[in-house]
Design an enzyme around this catalytic site. Structure first.
Site, PDB file in Angstrom:
ATOM      1  CB  SER A   1      -4.179   1.204   3.968  1.00 32.85           C
ATOM      2  OG  SER A   1      -3.339   0.991   2.874  1.00 32.85           O
TER       3      SER A   1
ATOM      4  CB  SER B   1      -0.946   0.002   1.198  1.00 36.80           C
ATOM      5  OG  SER B   1      -2.010  -0.907   0.985  1.00 36.80           O
TER       6      SER B   1
ATOM      7  CE  LYS C   1      -4.623   1.795  -0.378  1.00 36.63           C
ATOM      8  NZ  LYS C   1      -4.037   0.452  -0.323  1.00 36.63           N
TER       9      LYS C   1
END
Length: 410
Positions: free
Chosen positions: A143, A85, A88
């Site tokens: 997340s 993640s 991101k």
């Protein structure tokens, strides 16, 4: 005597021809690396400073000064690994500025239909209206892949968002990054590096909204009607969760975990007017290790790192005047990264094959500029060899031709 002389000349020409690809490959390997040649090397890179933390078992890490972009120390900076993640950050770099934070959006079933099974979720429900700010809180704090996919659909769809993220990575000169999904979830070929993740964080922190979201500890999230529930940031250095102490001066930025990638984290902290960035990817130990090693590297940067001479540089985006560089050669880094990210060996793994193939392609890409420069010389050399060969043939033909003067063709 004539035959011996002819073989000798041809042997010499053969040796010269064999030497040309070697010199070309050597020049390609010496091409400029993004951020500096030392960052393409394996192992620890540091100059002028000692005292690096001893308990570092991550597969890659990097410490940099956010203001100057100077890389103070690194380990396998360009090694391509699954980012989880932390990708991101690139999603936010790409999409964040497109929507006003107060804009409202009613989520549909279609917005949530393509979320990978096993994803981390913030708890978005179809039929509920959210502000863009709340969606970004879902991205940064929890997340939430559901929040990522809703924003992606608002942006024109997942495929379009992935294409824009890849283009954004190239503009940022994050050339180790290959985007397959906007959420960072495990997908074959989805890769980044400690260098690239640090680029994403450095650029993202220049945006006030990015900086605010990644530093938010808790927020109230819509549950339908007038009900809300509290969400907490999963960055343990920011919240002090799971037995960790909060890190003094921490700004954010983003953590990530999947069973395939293991733990990844990029953190930023400010002390004494100086802001440092640290990225840690895939430590052997799980749990708090990625945060502990990040904290240890930040501590080093604020103390011993003050005397460090840079081993590289975080480059500026091309769209902001950054000088273009070529990818890091893969002949060393690809072998070092062999095997499935997060595994010990990766033998016979499809990830091993994918990473090896990606490394080979990247090495070829790194050499394109050098090869083009050499092409004229190579073509000229080949033409010269052909001319010599033709001259040899004509000389041999004349020597072996009948005395009547008739031509002998070969």
């Amino acid at each position: 005597m004539r035959e011996c002389s002819r073989l000798s000349r041809r042997a010499a020409l053969g040796l010269a021809a064999a030497a040309l690809p070697l010199s070309t490959a050597t020049e390609a390997a010496a091409a400029t690396v993004v951020g500096g040649e030392r960052l393409a090397r394996g192992g620890v890179q540091v100059r002028g400073a000692t005292g690096l933390p001893k308990k570092l078992d991550a597969r890659a890490w990097l410490v940099a000064d956010a203001a100057s972009g100077e890389v103070l120390a690194s380990f396998n900076a360009h090694r391509r690994l699954a980012p989880a993640s932390t990708l991101k950050m690139l999603f936010a770099d790409t999409v964040l500025s497109k929507f006003d934070s107060a804009q409202r959006y009613k989520v549909t079933d279609a917005d949530l239909a393509d979320i990978p099974a096993g994803s981390s979720l913030v708890g978005i429900k179809p039929g509920i209206t959210y502000t863009v700010e709340q969606l970004w809180q879902g991205v940064f704090l929890r997340s939430g892949n559901d929040a990522v996919h809703v924003l992606s659909h608002m942006n024109g769809g997942v495929a379009r968002t992935v294409a824009e993220m890849q283009a954004r990575a190239e503009d940022l000169q994050a050339l180790d990054t290959h985007v397959v999904s906007p959420d960072g979830f495990d997908h074959k070929g989805q890769l980044s590096s400690a260098y690239d993740l640090t680029l994403f964080a450095r650029h993202g922190l220049k945006d006030d909204d990015f900086r605010r979201y990644c530093g938010t500890r808790t927020a109230d999230f819509p549950a339908g009607g007038k009900k809300t529930f509290q969400i907490q940031n999963t960055d343990r250095l920011l919240t002090g969760a799971w037995g960790l102490k909060t890190y003094d001066g921490l700004l954010g930025v983003k953590n990530g975990y999947t069973s395939h990638a293991g733990n990844t984290f990029t953190g930023a902290a400010t002390r004494g007017g100086r802001t440092l960035l640290v990225t840690v990817m895939h430590p052997t130990a799980g749990g708090n290790a990625v945060y502990e090693q990040t904290a240890a590297l930040l501590d080093w940067g604020f103390t011993h790192g003050r005397s460090a001479q840079p081993v590289g540089l975080l480059v500026d985006p091309l769209s902001e005047g950054g000088a273009s560089a070529t990818p890091a050669p893969r002949h060393k880094t690809a072998r070092a990264a062999a095997g499935a990210p997060g595994s010990a060996s990766g033998k016979n793994s499809p990830w091993h094959l994918a990473e090896g193939a990606a490394g080979t392609l990247a090495l070829l890409g790194a050499g394109v500029w050098a090869l083009r420069r050499r092409r004229g010389a190579v073509v000229a050399a080949r033409a010269e060899r052909r001319a010599v060969a033709r001259a040899e043939t004509r000389a041999d033909a004349r020597a072996e031709a009948p005395e009547s003067g008739g031509r002998h063709r070969r």
